[in-house]
Design a protein around this motif. Structure first.
Motif: not given
Length: 156
Positions: A93-94, A156
């Motif tokens: 995920t971000d 990430r």
């Protein structure tokens, strides 16, 4: 920090099949070596399952951890034990990598950086591999994860 915990490790169905860990084919061992598996995040249970095929999961994670970063997408554990893939899933995920299960779709770990996740997963695969070897099974059933390869990859 997320981690995988297991207890009640064993292969109780092998004797019923007339097999031992040394004589069982790898496909049988991957399904029969099981334990109660829990995904835990900072002491909070995310998901757990009794009699989970931990050797098969550890093998899948070991191969996934060995992939180069550019080839390593999300992970969804796919086993003949379950009708759908994703009993254990890991998604980028971000905010970082999150761990959960398709069987608890709203329960996810907090996001964490790749090096933190890789260390947790490698600790799990190493622990399962050690227990598989102690049972008397072929150590190649769960491949070792080289340290530098598992630590590669950006957060990430």
């Amino acid at each position: 920090m997320v981690y995988f915990a297991f207890r009640s490790f064993g292969a109780p169905d092998l004797a019923r099949r007339g097999l031992t860990p040394a004589s069982a084919p790898p496909a049988v061992l991957l399904l029969d070596v099981e334990a109660e598996l829990s995904i835990v995040d900072d002491g909070r249970p995310v998901w757990s399952e009794p009699a989970f095929p931990v050797a098969e999961l550890a093998r899948g994670l070991a191969f996934w951890l060995r992939l180069p970063e550019e080839e390593r997408g999300d992970f969804a554990f796919d086993s003949v034990t379950y009708d759908v893939p994703g009993a254990v899933r890991i998604a980028a995920t971000d905010g970082g990598w999150r761990v959960g299960s398709v069987f608890a779709p709203d329960a996810w770990s907090s996001p964490c950086a790749w090096p933190v996740l890789a260390r947790a997963l490698t600790a799990f695969t190493d622990a399962v591999r050690s227990r598989v070897i102690a049972l008397g099974a072929d150590p190649h059933l769960v491949p070792a994860v080289p340290g530098p390869t598992a630590a590669n990859g950006a957060a990430r």
